[in-house]
Enzyme design. Structure first.
Site, PDB file in Angstrom:
ATOM      1  N   CYS A 239     -34.959  72.411  52.214  1.00  0.00           N
ATOM      2  CA  CYS A 239     -34.851  70.991  52.616  1.00  0.00           C
ATOM      3  C   CYS A 239     -34.511  70.226  51.342  1.00  0.00           C
ATOM      4  CB  CYS A 239     -36.145  70.497  53.228  1.00  0.00           C
ATOM      5  SG  CYS A 239     -36.816  71.532  54.564  1.00  0.00           S
TER       6      CYS A 239
ATOM      7  N   ALA B 109     -32.211  67.794  50.011  1.00  0.00           N
ATOM      8  CA  ALA B 109     -31.798  66.447  49.601  1.00  0.00           C
ATOM      9  C   ALA B 109     -32.984  65.656  49.024  1.00  0.00           C
ATOM     10  CB  ALA B 109     -31.200  65.707  50.789  1.00  0.00           C
ATOM     11  N   PRO B 110     -32.705  64.831  48.015  1.00  0.00           N
ATOM     12  CA  PRO B 110     -31.398  64.511  47.428  1.00  0.00           C
ATOM     13  C   PRO B 110     -30.907  65.470  46.353  1.00  0.00           C
ATOM     14  CG  PRO B 110     -33.079  63.155  46.429  1.00  0.00           C
ATOM     15  CD  PRO B 110     -33.780  63.952  47.484  1.00  0.00           C
TER      16      PRO B 110
ATOM     17  N   LYS C  86     -34.867  68.714  42.887  1.00  0.00           N
ATOM     18  CA  LYS C  86     -35.531  69.997  42.663  1.00  0.00           C
ATOM     19  C   LYS C  86     -34.515  71.129  42.638  1.00  0.00           C
ATOM     20  CE  LYS C  86     -39.804  68.402  44.929  1.00  0.00           C
ATOM     21  NZ  LYS C  86     -39.278  67.109  45.444  1.00  0.00           N
TER      22      LYS C  86
ATOM     23  N   ASP D 210     -29.723  71.164  54.025  1.00  0.00           N
ATOM     24  CA  ASP D 210     -30.331  69.939  54.520  1.00  0.00           C
ATOM     25  C   ASP D 210     -29.788  69.654  55.911  1.00  0.00           C
ATOM     26  OD1 ASP D 210     -32.174  67.702  53.150  1.00  0.00           O
ATOM     27  OD2 ASP D 210     -30.915  66.787  54.691  1.00  0.00           O
TER      28      ASP D 210
ATOM     29  N   ASP E 185     -30.048  72.991  59.804  1.00  0.00           N
ATOM     30  CA  ASP E 185     -31.490  72.944  60.024  1.00  0.00           C
ATOM     31  C   ASP E 185     -32.038  74.319  59.657  1.00  0.00           C
ATOM     32  OD1 ASP E 185     -34.098  73.027  61.072  1.00  0.00           O
ATOM     33  OD2 ASP E 185     -33.594  71.700  62.726  1.00  0.00           O
TER      34      ASP E 185
ATOM     35  N   ASP F  33     -39.772  72.389  50.584  1.00  0.00           N
ATOM     36  CA  ASP F  33     -40.170  71.007  50.323  1.00  0.00           C
ATOM     37  C   ASP F  33     -39.986  70.253  51.637  1.00  0.00           C
ATOM     38  OD1 ASP F  33     -40.815  68.605  49.202  1.00  0.00           O
ATOM     39  OD2 ASP F  33     -38.944  68.358  48.103  1.00  0.00           O
TER      40      ASP F  33
ATOM     41  N   CYS G 256     -44.754  65.578  49.671  1.00  0.00           N
ATOM     42  CA  CYS G 256     -45.115  64.369  48.911  1.00  0.00           C
ATOM     43  C   CYS G 256     -46.130  63.581  49.730  1.00  0.00           C
ATOM     44  CB  CYS G 256     -43.885  63.529  48.568  1.00  0.00           C
ATOM     45  SG  CYS G 256     -42.853  63.068  49.975  1.00  0.00           S
TER      46      CYS G 256
END
Length: 438
Positions: free
Chosen positions: A266, A268-269, A272, A288, A314, A333, A386
């Protein structure tokens, strides 16, 4: 739907005036109150007014983000001054003006006059007298209003009730600090692209530019105060990137080595993704689900001179992207509530609902279960969010380990997992490292 922003501001509100910034910010906040994402509304605004000078944009953003961080307190105060809410965007003009009065109390006269001028452009100006009266009453009663607000849970903590209750239950010792951090201006941290620059050169360039910066324990550079990226020496040349210090742990905890096959599921942006490529010579695939966000990954990699296979897909739908070759390392992430980065996205506090957390947790479980199938025996997957909510973090990992007997939990920073809470140095992040037993 985002506000239909006019291509030009009202003729009697100069673009560089405080009144223009108050009105524009109020229109954006009215969008959020109606359920729109702030990012989408900002995109609509700048698309309608592409020639807006950088200084004006900065003033609008400062008012908008500051007002949304304080949102909840303003409406409590207005509830004491109004019999009922005013039509939008007049109600949000008052919200912005109250924020400005709180942060710039020495300019109260100017703030009131400029807010009245902004109100004069809305709904045939019929509420400009009300705006003037409300703000002057607020100034006269401010001490009493603030005392009352401090005794109200939402007005004091500037978060919705369900959010506050959840943090109190999960962090009985830290919940106040977490909420307080969520209302502050976020720090600005940088990552050195070690393929193009060195610490000594970077520090020298920043000193020459008059920018204060210090290095944190994980190698991130923390600016004394945020600045536009145009002022960052080496940014355009791909020598540095803007990335929160907490996010910079991801590439380190993933434990990558040269020659490995790596998946950023996953991506974007792309911060990482880029960090992984900067510290190891790996074959990396970045996915993404959003095509526009996938394009951002490509653009960020190009600026830094890095290469990866970037695909719009996906990650749960293996048939749409997986070639049958297993990965040595996977960074998961996953999408989450973003409760750990709410000060960067203050609209989230008011757009999220308590029921959303269960939705995110279900989606996260689907993602990690799917990715486990493409991880090689002996490989490692780093789960990252996050978020600060346990349902998305420790409870999610406990459930995953129970479903997958071939999973071994590996220590992160000497612990079973690592929950970083937002602080003056970094945002809130969670990390857990999983090994697939061979």
């Amino acid at each position: 739907m985002p506000h239909a922003f006019a291509t030009t501001p009202p003729a009697h509100l100069p673009e560089d005036s405080l009144g223009y910034a108050i009105l524009t910010s109020a229109q954006l906040i009215a969008d959020v109150v109606a359920g729109s994402n702030l990012t989408d509304s900002l995109a609509a605004l700048w698309s309608a007014r592409p020639q807006t000078p950088a200084g004006v944009r900065g003033a609008v953003l400062d008012l908008t983000y500051g007002t949304l961080r304080d949102y909840g307190r303003q409406d409590f105060i207005l509830g004491s001054l109004l019999q009922k809410p005013l039509p939008e965007p007049v109600q949000s003009i008052l919200r912005v003006a109250l924020h400005r009065l709180d942060s710039h109390s020495d300019t109260a006269h100017t703030v009131v006059n400029q807010a009245v001028g902004a109100a004069a452009t809305c709904i045939d100006g019929k509420f400009k007298g009300v705006v003037n009266g409300v703000l002057r009453n607020a100034l006269r009663q401010m001490d009493a209003l603030n005392k009352a607000a401090d005794a109200d849970m939402v007005a004091e903590h500037r978060h919705p009730p369900w959010w506050i209750r959840r943090l109190k239950a999960q962090y009985p010792a830290e919940w106040r600090d977490i909420l307080r951090a969520g209302n502050t201006h976020p720090p600005m941290a940088l990552r050195i692209n070690v393929l193009r620059s060195h610490l000594e050169d970077t520090l020298a360039n920043f000193a020459e530019a008059g920018l204060g910066v210090r290095q944190l324990g994980n190698g991130a550079l923390l600016l004394d105060r945020p600045v536009p990226v145009s002022r960052l020496p080496g940014f355009a040349e791909g020598c540095i990137s803007v990335q929160d210090a907490g996010a910079q742990f991801a590439a380190q905890y993933l434990d990558v080595d040269d020659g490995q096959r790596v998946l950023d599921a996953c991506a974007a942006p792309g911060g990482k993704t880029a960090h992984i490529l900067e510290i190891a010579d790996v074959e990396l695939t970045a996915l993404d689900a959003d095509p526009l966000r996938a394009r951002r990954v490509t653009e960020n990699l190009e600026r830094l001179g890095l290469n990866a296979t970037v695909r719009h897909a996906d990650c749960r739908d293996l048939t749409s992207w997986w070639d049958g070759r297993h990965f040595d390392r996977i960074l998961a992430d996953v999408p989450c509530s973003a409760s750990g980065v709410v000060r960067r996205n203050p609209d989230i506090k008011w757009l999220r609902r308590a029921s959303d957390i269960a939705h995110f947790a279900s989606q996260q479980a689907e993602i990690v279960d799917a990715l486990w199938q493409v991880l090689a025996p002996g490989g490692k997957m780093l789960y990252a969010t996050c978020s600060v909510f346990a349902e998305e973090n420790r409870e999610q990992m406990a459930g995953f380990a129970a479903r997958h007997p071939d999973c071994r939990r590996l220590p992160v920073n000497g612990q079973l997992d690592c929950q970083y809470l937002p602080s003056s140095e970094h945002d809130g992040f969670f990390y857990a490292l999983l090994e697939k037993i061979a």
